[in-house]
Design a protein around this motif. Structure first.
Motif, PDB file in Angstrom:
ATOM      1  N   LYS A  89     -29.923  59.324  72.797  1.00 28.49           N
ATOM      2  CA  LYS A  89     -28.643  59.181  73.487  1.00 28.49           C
ATOM      3  C   LYS A  89     -27.565  59.999  72.774  1.00 28.49           C
ATOM      4  N   ASP A  90     -26.791  60.726  73.560  1.00 29.93           N
ATOM      5  CA  ASP A  90     -25.674  61.556  73.115  1.00 29.93           C
ATOM      6  C   ASP A  90     -26.089  62.828  72.389  1.00 29.93           C
ATOM      7  N   LYS A  91     -27.387  63.118  72.329  1.00 22.16           N
ATOM      8  CA  LYS A  91     -27.799  64.453  71.876  1.00 22.16           C
ATOM      9  C   LYS A  91     -27.471  65.438  72.984  1.00 22.16           C
ATOM     10  N   LEU A  92     -27.470  66.701  72.653  1.00 24.63           N
ATOM     11  CA  LEU A  92     -27.276  67.754  73.643  1.00 24.63           C
ATOM     12  C   LEU A  92     -28.634  68.222  74.146  1.00 24.63           C
ATOM     13  N   ALA A  93     -28.659  68.710  75.376  1.00 21.85           N
ATOM     14  CA  ALA A  93     -29.898  69.220  75.965  1.00 21.85           C
ATOM     15  C   ALA A  93     -29.597  70.460  76.784  1.00 21.85           C
ATOM     16  N   GLN A 111     -33.969  71.322  86.975  1.00 19.62           N
ATOM     17  CA  GLN A 111     -33.491  70.005  87.390  1.00 19.62           C
ATOM     18  C   GLN A 111     -34.369  68.899  86.811  1.00 19.62           C
ATOM     19  N   PHE A 112     -35.659  69.143  86.700  1.00 21.27           N
ATOM     20  CA  PHE A 112     -36.551  68.188  86.040  1.00 21.27           C
ATOM     21  C   PHE A 112     -36.087  67.957  84.600  1.00 21.27           C
ATOM     22  N   PHE A 113     -35.760  69.050  83.903  1.00 19.52           N
ATOM     23  CA  PHE A 113     -35.255  68.928  82.529  1.00 19.52           C
ATOM     24  C   PHE A 113     -33.935  68.152  82.501  1.00 19.52           C
ATOM     25  N   GLN A 114     -33.041  68.445  83.468  1.00 18.63           N
ATOM     26  CA  GLN A 114     -31.751  67.764  83.516  1.00 18.63           C
ATOM     27  C   GLN A 114     -31.931  66.264  83.716  1.00 18.63           C
ATOM     28  N   ASN A 123     -26.509  64.912  76.878  1.00 12.99           N
ATOM     29  CA  ASN A 123     -25.471  65.710  77.536  1.00 12.99           C
ATOM     30  C   ASN A 123     -26.010  67.110  77.803  1.00 12.99           C
ATOM     31  N   TRP A 124     -26.010  67.515  79.065  1.00 12.84           N
ATOM     32  CA  TRP A 124     -26.602  68.793  79.476  1.00 12.84           C
ATOM     33  C   TRP A 124     -25.637  69.958  79.254  1.00 12.84           C
ATOM     34  N   ILE A 125     -26.152  71.026  78.681  1.00 15.95           N
ATOM     35  CA  ILE A 125     -25.394  72.262  78.492  1.00 15.95           C
ATOM     36  C   ILE A 125     -25.913  73.282  79.497  1.00 15.95           C
ATOM     37  N   ASN A 126     -25.034  73.750  80.353  1.00 20.32           N
ATOM     38  CA  ASN A 126     -25.438  74.770  81.321  1.00 20.32           C
ATOM     39  C   ASN A 126     -25.375  76.152  80.692  1.00 20.32           C
ATOM     40  N   LEU A 127     -25.732  77.153  81.453  1.00 18.25           N
ATOM     41  CA  LEU A 127     -25.787  78.517  80.941  1.00 18.25           C
ATOM     42  C   LEU A 127     -24.393  79.078  80.646  1.00 18.25           C
ATOM     43  N   GLY A 128     -23.403  78.717  81.444  1.00 15.75           N
ATOM     44  CA  GLY A 128     -22.043  79.171  81.173  1.00 15.75           C
ATOM     45  C   GLY A 128     -21.816  80.649  81.429  1.00 15.75           C
TER      46      GLY A 128
END
Length: 193
Positions: A89-93, A111-114, A123-128
Motif C-alpha cells: 500500500k502506497d508504493k508507486l507502480a 490496464q491489467f497492471f493498473q 499509486n500509478w505513475i503514467n508515462l507523462g
C-alpha cells in the motif's frame, strides 16, 4: 537525501521485453535510484523481500493474446500474500509492454497492471508524455511513438529478435524509469517530512 529503491518485476518470453526492462533500469539508475531487475518467472524469496522494501515497482510483460503473459499472471496471483496484509500500500507502480502489432491490445496489459496496482493500494505513475509521431512533422523516432499514456509501449516485428526493439521505444522506456525515480524521490521526501 534518501535514494529511492525501484524494482522492475518483469517477464520476457523472447527477449524483447527484457530489452525494455533494461532500458527502464538504465533510466531509473541515471536518475539516481537503487534499481533491481527481477524476472518474475525465476523470483526468489530474497527478491520478494526486495519488492517489499521498494519505493516503486515497475511491472513489465509482453502482451500475448491481449494480456500479460501467463508467467506474469502467475506472479500477479502470487502477490495476493502481500495483498492480504496491504504490504505494498502506497508504493508507486508503473508498467511497460511489447507486442508484435502496433496496437496488439497493449493497453489491456497496461490496464491489467493498473488494476493489480490498485488492488494493492499502490499509486500509478503514467508515462507523462504527449504522443509522438502523430503529425506531419513527427516521425517513428519520436518518444512515445505509439501514443500510449498509461505506460511505456513498444512494438517489435514478430520475425525479428531483441536487437530489433525500436530505439524510440527503448528511449521511451528509459524515460519511464527516470519518471518513476523522480516521482519516488518526491514521495520518499514527503514521507520523511
Amino acid at each position: 537525501m534518501t535514494t529511492p529503491v525501484v524494482s522492475i518485476a518483469y517477464h520476457s518470453g523472447y527477449g524483447h521485453t527484457a530489452v525494455l526492462a533494461e532500458a527502464v533500469r538504465a533510466g531509473a539508475a541515471e536518475a539516481g535510484a537503487e534499481v533491481h531487475l527481477i524476472k518474475v518467472d525465476e523470483i526468489t524469496d530474497e527478491q520478494w523481500e526486495t519488492l517489499d522494501r521498494s519505493d516503486a515497482i515497475v511491472f513489465g510483460s509482453p502482451t500475448y493474446m491481449g494480456t500479460a503473459s501467463g508467467a506474469f499472471h502467475v506472479f500477479a496471483e502470487a502477490t495476493s500474500k502481500r495483498w492480504f496484509g496491504q504490504d505494498w500500500k502506497d508504493k508507486l507502480a508503473a508498467g511497460f509492454t511489447n507486442s508484435g502489432s502496433k496496437s496488439g491490445d497493449k493497453l489491456h496489459t497496461l490496464q491489467f497492471f493498473q488494476i493489480l496496482a490498485a488492488q494493492h493500494g499502490m499509486n500509478w505513475i503514467n508515462l507523462g508524455l504527449h504522443p509522438g509521431w502523430n503529425n506531419s512533422a513527427g516521425s517513428e523516432n519520436d518518444l512515445n511513438r505509439l501514443g500510449v499514456f498509461a505506460g511505456a509501449a513498444a512494438q517489435t516485428n514478430v520475425d525479428e529478435g531483441p536487437d530489433a526493439v525500436h530505439k524510440s521505444d527503448i528511449a521511451t522506456a528509459e524515460h519511464l524509469g527516470r519518471r518513476v525515480t523522480e516521482t519516488a524521490r518526491v514521495f520518499t521526501r514527503g514521507r520523511a517530512a
